[in-house]
Design an enzyme around this catalytic site. Structure first.
Site, PDB file in Angstrom:
ATOM      1  CB  THR A  27       5.104  -6.480  -6.306  1.00  0.00           C
ATOM      2  OG1 THR A  27       5.098  -6.107  -7.697  1.00  0.00           O
ATOM      3  CG2 THR A  27       5.340  -7.976  -6.195  1.00  0.00           C
TER       4      THR A  27
ATOM      5  N   GLY B 113       4.044  -2.510 -10.269  1.00  0.00           N
ATOM      6  CA  GLY B 113       5.064  -1.699  -9.611  1.00  0.00           C
ATOM      7  C   GLY B 113       5.724  -2.477  -8.491  1.00  0.00           C
ATOM      8  CB  CYS B 114       9.074  -2.254  -6.943  1.00  0.00           C
ATOM      9  SG  CYS B 114       9.219  -0.456  -6.768  1.00  0.00           S
ATOM     10  CE1 TYR B 115       8.699   1.232  -1.613  1.00  0.00           C
ATOM     11  CE2 TYR B 115       8.399   2.644  -3.518  1.00  0.00           C
ATOM     12  CZ  TYR B 115       9.096   2.313  -2.381  1.00  0.00           C
ATOM     13  OH  TYR B 115      10.183   3.046  -2.008  1.00  0.00           O
TER      14      TYR B 115
END
Length: 307
Positions: A117, A113-115
């Site tokens: 990461t 996921g972006c967060y």
């Protein structure tokens, strides 16, 4: 011969960026379905069975259904949804942490996921090295551009230009939390406070630390040095030696697959702020998928990345 790639969900934000990245590359040949075929389970099943690789850019439930459609085929899958991030039998697509060889050999890869990461990139090496405790109640503050929320959130921010800041996840239990806990190696789920700002792309993830209250912790400089050594071989992740007075996101941000890490420390060493800056559509989504796909196809890890 080029590798045949089927991108299921190519009309979405992440899928469109992956198509844009892969289309000019001679190493890949895209299997493209028209609008009617995209709604046909049989057409999609045929695409999976014809492909060498598939990238799932779908909602979680649809990603699970897609994996079922691919059963019996030799296709190797990168799933950009959150459906399989902590599932058994799936390799976590963060080569810098999981290992490049592990990602290269995998048949099922789950895109981070972006967060998570940013959060995992900051904490995992430090917890592994014993410089920060695994059983501390960590907090994560983060802001993202609205493109990470998909078409509905993009439309909302573009229609309602009066929104200055959107704090959300107020009931806790965000779907990213299990992933953040597992891959950072934590005993407790972190308190995660995400927010969205009126910028199309870009993300800052921060982990504040009360070092002086921990039973065992390392000083800020040691935290920096550990991260710098851990990512020394990466061409994607950098640990900054410069500490600007402010960490900015700009609305004009161009696509980037870089992940920048910063370690700020109080003069007396009692507190620290771990900060990650990235593109939520780059290393936080499409760029990470392409990085894993490169490794799985035996290509240069950073081919086609914006660095």
């Amino acid at each position: 011969m080029p590798h045949k790639v089927f991108i299921d969900g190519a009309a979405g934000t992440t899928g469109l960026e992956i198509v844009e990245r892969l289309s000019p590359r001679s190493e890949f040949e895209l299997i493209v379905l028209d609008d009617e075929q995209r709604k046909s389970a049989q057409a999609r099943r045929d695409a999976y069975h014809a492909a060498d690789f598939a990238v799932l850019c779908l909602p979680d439930d649809a990603a699970i259904e897609a994996v079922a459609l691919a059963e019996g085929s030799a296709v190797r899958i990168v799933d950009a949804s959150s459906a399989h991030r902590v599932a058994a039998g799936w390799t976590y697509g963060f080569p810098e942490l999981t290992g490049r060889d592990a990602v290269a050999a995998a048949s099922r890869v789950s895109n981070p996921g972006c967060y998570p990461t940013g959060f995992i990139a900051l904490l995992a090496p430090l917890v592994r090295a014993g410089l920060l405790p695994a059983d501390w109640p960590y907090t994560c503050h983060a802001v993202s551009g609205y493109s990470g929320g998909g078409k509905a959130l993009i439309a909302r921010f573009e229609d309602d230009t009066d929104i200055a800041f959107r704090d959300y996840g107020m009931t806790m239990g965000h779907k990213h939390v299990p992933e953040m806990r597992q891959y950072a190696g934590l005993a407790h789920a972190p308190l995660f406070a995400p927010a969205v700002i009126p910028a199309h792309r870009g993300m800052v993830v921060e982990v504040p630390l009360h070092l002086s209250l921990m039973a065992k912790s390392a000083p800020p400089q040691a935290l920096h040095d550990c991260l710098a050594a851990f990512y020394a071989g990466s061409r994607v992740v950098t640990v900054s030696d410069e500490l600007p007075d402010e960490v900015l996101l700009r609305r004009s941000m161009q696509p980037s697959d870089r992940l920048e890490l910063f370690v700020y420390g109080a003069k007396d060493g009692s507190q620290a702020r771990l900060v990650a800056r990235l593109d939520n559509l780059g290393k936080g989504a499409s760029g990470a998928a392409v990085q894993s796909l490169n490794l799985m196809a035996g290509l240069d890890e950073i081919a086609g990345l914006a660095l």
